[in-house]
Each structure stands twice: as structure tokens, then as C-alpha cells.
Scaffold this active site. Sequence first.
Site, PDB file in Angstrom:
ATOM      1  N   GLU A 188       1.024   6.924   6.942  1.00 26.48           N
ATOM      2  CA  GLU A 188       2.185   6.456   6.167  1.00 26.48           C
ATOM      3  C   GLU A 188       2.077   6.912   4.720  1.00 26.48           C
ATOM      4  O   GLU A 188       3.044   7.382   4.117  1.00 26.48           O
ATOM      5  CB  GLU A 188       2.285   4.923   6.217  1.00 26.48           C
ATOM      6  CG  GLU A 188       2.522   4.384   7.618  1.00 26.48           C
ATOM      7  CD  GLU A 188       2.856   2.902   7.642  1.00 26.48           C
ATOM      8  OE1 GLU A 188       3.468   2.394   6.673  1.00 26.48           O
ATOM      9  OE2 GLU A 188       2.525   2.234   8.644  1.00 26.48           O
ATOM     10  N   SER A 196       0.838  -1.213   0.000  1.00 27.11           N
ATOM     11  CA  SER A 196       0.000   0.000   0.000  1.00 27.11           C
ATOM     12  C   SER A 196       0.866   1.254   0.000  1.00 27.11           C
ATOM     13  O   SER A 196       0.491   2.264  -0.605  1.00 27.11           O
ATOM     14  CB  SER A 196      -0.982  -0.010   1.179  1.00 27.11           C
ATOM     15  OG  SER A 196      -0.315   0.169   2.394  1.00 27.11           O
ATOM     16  N   ASN A 249      13.553   4.163   4.817  1.00 26.05           N
ATOM     17  CA  ASN A 249      12.627   3.133   5.302  1.00 26.05           C
ATOM     18  C   ASN A 249      11.460   3.825   5.992  1.00 26.05           C
ATOM     19  O   ASN A 249      11.596   4.947   6.482  1.00 26.05           O
ATOM     20  CB  ASN A 249      13.347   2.224   6.301  1.00 26.05           C
ATOM     21  CG  ASN A 249      12.450   1.102   6.825  1.00 26.05           C
ATOM     22  OD1 ASN A 249      11.688   0.506   6.061  1.00 26.05           O
ATOM     23  ND2 ASN A 249      12.531   0.824   8.117  1.00 26.05           N
ATOM     24  N   GLU A 260      22.195  -0.035  11.865  1.00 28.49           N
ATOM     25  CA  GLU A 260      21.462  -0.232  13.112  1.00 28.49           C
ATOM     26  C   GLU A 260      19.969  -0.366  12.805  1.00 28.49           C
ATOM     27  O   GLU A 260      19.361   0.552  12.239  1.00 28.49           O
ATOM     28  CB  GLU A 260      21.696   0.966  14.044  1.00 28.49           C
ATOM     29  CG  GLU A 260      21.205   0.733  15.449  1.00 28.49           C
ATOM     30  CD  GLU A 260      21.124   2.032  16.254  1.00 28.49           C
ATOM     31  OE1 GLU A 260      20.296   2.091  17.176  1.00 28.49           O
ATOM     32  OE2 GLU A 260      21.854   2.984  15.929  1.00 28.49           O
ATOM     33  N   LEU A 261      19.365  -1.486  13.166  1.00 26.50           N
ATOM     34  CA  LEU A 261      17.971  -1.771  12.809  1.00 26.50           C
ATOM     35  C   LEU A 261      17.037  -0.654  13.289  1.00 26.50           C
ATOM     36  O   LEU A 261      16.977  -0.366  14.486  1.00 26.50           O
ATOM     37  CB  LEU A 261      17.530  -3.114  13.425  1.00 26.50           C
ATOM     38  CG  LEU A 261      16.077  -3.506  13.165  1.00 26.50           C
ATOM     39  CD1 LEU A 261      15.834  -3.844  11.713  1.00 26.50           C
ATOM     40  CD2 LEU A 261      15.652  -4.656  14.057  1.00 26.50           C
ATOM     41  N   ILE A 319      16.086  -8.126   7.598  1.00 27.44           N
ATOM     42  CA  ILE A 319      17.218  -7.442   8.233  1.00 27.44           C
ATOM     43  C   ILE A 319      18.346  -7.408   7.218  1.00 27.44           C
ATOM     44  O   ILE A 319      18.631  -8.408   6.557  1.00 27.44           O
ATOM     45  CB  ILE A 319      17.617  -8.168   9.538  1.00 27.44           C
ATOM     46  CG1 ILE A 319      16.522  -7.931  10.576  1.00 27.44           C
ATOM     47  CG2 ILE A 319      18.974  -7.678  10.031  1.00 27.44           C
ATOM     48  CD1 ILE A 319      16.743  -8.636  11.894  1.00 27.44           C
ATOM     49  N   LEU A 320      18.951  -6.243   7.057  1.00 28.94           N
ATOM     50  CA  LEU A 320      19.955  -6.043   6.010  1.00 28.94           C
ATOM     51  C   LEU A 320      21.370  -6.092   6.589  1.00 28.94           C
ATOM     52  O   LEU A 320      21.603  -5.639   7.707  1.00 28.94           O
ATOM     53  CB  LEU A 320      19.711  -4.696   5.330  1.00 28.94           C
ATOM     54  CG  LEU A 320      18.334  -4.602   4.657  1.00 28.94           C
ATOM     55  CD1 LEU A 320      17.971  -3.155   4.358  1.00 28.94           C
ATOM     56  CD2 LEU A 320      18.297  -5.454   3.393  1.00 28.94           C
ATOM     57  N   ARG A 379      22.561 -14.823   4.309  1.00 33.34           N
ATOM     58  CA  ARG A 379      22.059 -13.453   4.267  1.00 33.34           C
ATOM     59  C   ARG A 379      22.970 -12.590   3.391  1.00 33.34           C
ATOM     60  O   ARG A 379      22.503 -11.756   2.610  1.00 33.34           O
ATOM     61  CB  ARG A 379      22.020 -12.915   5.707  1.00 33.34           C
ATOM     62  CG  ARG A 379      21.215 -11.659   5.891  1.00 33.34           C
ATOM     63  CD  ARG A 379      21.108 -11.298   7.358  1.00 33.34           C
ATOM     64  NE  ARG A 379      20.163 -12.121   8.082  1.00 33.34           N
ATOM     65  CZ  ARG A 379      18.837 -11.982   8.044  1.00 33.34           C
ATOM     66  NH1 ARG A 379      18.286 -11.053   7.288  1.00 33.34           N
ATOM     67  NH2 ARG A 379      18.055 -12.763   8.747  1.00 33.34           N
ATOM     68  N   HIS A 407       8.798   3.088   9.144  1.00 24.35           N
ATOM     69  CA  HIS A 407       8.620   2.186  10.283  1.00 24.35           C
ATOM     70  C   HIS A 407       7.410   2.639  11.091  1.00 24.35           C
ATOM     71  O   HIS A 407       7.320   3.812  11.464  1.00 24.35           O
ATOM     72  CB  HIS A 407       9.879   2.183  11.154  1.00 24.35           C
ATOM     73  CG  HIS A 407       9.768   1.251  12.316  1.00 24.35           C
ATOM     74  ND1 HIS A 407       9.901  -0.118  12.176  1.00 24.35           N
ATOM     75  CD2 HIS A 407       9.472   1.470  13.618  1.00 24.35           C
ATOM     76  CE1 HIS A 407       9.710  -0.690  13.364  1.00 24.35           C
ATOM     77  NE2 HIS A 407       9.449   0.253  14.248  1.00 24.35           N
TER      78      HIS A 407
HETATM   79  C1  GAR Z   1       3.758  -0.739   6.767  1.00 23.49           C
HETATM   80  O1  GAR Z   1       2.954  -0.483   7.901  1.00 23.49           O
HETATM   81  C2  GAR Z   1       5.202  -0.408   7.072  1.00 23.49           C
HETATM   82  O2  GAR Z   1       5.351   0.717   7.893  1.00 23.49           O
HETATM   83  C3  GAR Z   1       5.624  -1.653   7.790  1.00 23.49           C
HETATM   84  O3  GAR Z   1       5.029  -2.703   7.065  1.00 23.49           O
HETATM   85  C4  GAR Z   1       3.811  -2.236   6.488  1.00 23.49           C
HETATM   86  C5  GAR Z   1       3.818  -2.527   5.016  1.00 23.49           C
HETATM   87  O4  GAR Z   1       2.571  -2.238   4.447  1.00 23.49           O
HETATM   88  N1  GAR Z   1       7.057  -1.798   7.820  1.00 23.49           N
HETATM   89  C6  GAR Z   1       7.713  -2.392   8.804  1.00 23.49           C
HETATM   90  O5  GAR Z   1       7.171  -2.889   9.763  1.00 23.49           O
HETATM   91  C7  GAR Z   1       9.216  -2.406   8.638  1.00 23.49           C
HETATM   92  N2  GAR Z   1       9.841  -3.019   9.780  1.00 23.49           N
HETATM   93  P1  GAR Z   1       2.439  -2.090   2.875  1.00 23.49           P
HETATM   94  O6  GAR Z   1       3.076  -3.330   2.251  1.00 23.49           O
HETATM   95  O7  GAR Z   1       0.958  -2.042   2.651  1.00 23.49           O
HETATM   96  O8  GAR Z   1       3.131  -0.830   2.456  1.00 23.49           O
END
Ligand code: GAR
Length: 207
Positions: free
Chosen positions: A172, A13, A105, A141-142, A90-91, A63, A107
Site C-alpha cells: 500500500e 500509515s 481510495n 458504489e462502495l 460509507i459516503l 449521514r 482498498h
Molecule cells: C489500510 O490497510 C487501508 O487499505 C484500509 O485501512 C487501512 C488503514 O491503515 N482501508 C480500508 O479498509 C477501506 N475500506 P492506515 O490508517 O495505517 O493507513
Amino acid sequence: ATDIVVLISGSGSNLQALIDTQAETNTRIVAVISNKPEAYGLIRAAQAGIPAVILEHGQYESREAFDQALMQEIDSYNPALVVLAGFMRILTPAFTDHYHGRMLNIHPSLLPKFKGLHTHRRALEAGEQEHGVTVHFVTSELDGGAPVIQARIPVLEDDSEESLQKRVLVQEHIIYPVAVGWFANGRLTLQDGRACLDSTLLPEQGF
Ligand code: GAR
């Protein structure tokens, strides 16, 4: 336009929000890469006429090997920016170092709170009054790189994990295109580990 590659693992999304705002942000999504073959975001990419690539992490022996293959695939498109949009891997430091200052990213928490998984559940359990989402530069750093933009929402009396997740996701889709647009238009940089918008250092911690 600024070329970007978007990495996904699921619904996509956020990818859709970035697809829909390419004209406004002056970007062109040149490829979408998923580590999961079933990711719905691959269909969104195909529907938008964007090359959709599957790189299954299970096919690689480590990895490091997966990240090297991913790097090669990304670099074949020569993007100015790599955008992680629900990419649930995790990268390795080799990967994050390679894209230093040119990978973002999103989050779903008010970083530095709730790094990692299950952020909505953990925010509820912690009795937070506010919750939200952060876009940040990616470092080794994650969920620890410099924050760029946050959106905050109140946690309501009767919120569930699902209701919170839904309301955060709406935010988001607003803030990710804003951050990507800033970068694409040369306004957003990473300088000495700090995000910089125009000539102003952004706060180092959540804001
Ligand atoms: C989103 O909420 C994003 O913030 C989260 O995964 C979802 C993806 O939704 N990301 C993480 O948790 C990263 N650790 P989407 O595929 O619909 O964009």
C-alpha cells in the site's frame, strides 16, 4: 505543487507514506481530517506541521449532515484531490458526486474481489492463492470505482490474517504515492467511468 486533503480514521500509515513522498509526487497535503479523535494519523499530521482536523460523525444527526459538513471543511482548503487513507465511512452519493474524478481510495484487496471489511480474513477463507491492494477512483458504489493500480502478493501456506495484512500494507505504502503522483502531475484522469493514464485506458476490472 498539487494541493491534497487526506481523510483518515486510524493509524495513518498510508498518510505517512504520502507525507514522506510529497516532494517526489509534487504534492502538498494541506489538511488531514479524521472522523475519530483518537486516530494516530492526527499525530502524524501535527508532527509534519499539517493542519489536523477532527470531525466526529457522532455529532451529526444523519449521514447526509455529516457528509455536508465534511464537504464544507474539505472545500475550505480548495484541494485538487481528496485522498481516502483508511477512512472507514460509507459516503453518500452527494459526497461522492461532488468529488467525482478527484477522489481516490485504497482498498486492501484485489478488487473487484472482497469489497467491504475483513478483506484479509475473507481472502484466507476463500483459499485465494493471491491477494493484494487496489487504488481506485471513488464513486457512489462502495469500493466499486475505476481501478488505477494494484499490487499483488502470494498467499503463503502459513499466512494468518495479521501476516497478510502486514505484507499488503507494505505494498500500500508503495502504490498509493505512485497513484497520487500520477494524478498530481496530470497523468491520471477519470473518463466515462474509466481510469485513464496518460492517453491509455486502464483495465475496467481488476488486473
Ligand atoms: C489500510 O490497510 C487501508 O487499505 C484500509 O485501512 C487501512 C488503514 O491503515 N482501508 C480500508 O479498509 C477501506 N475500506 P492506515 O490508517 O495505517 O493507513
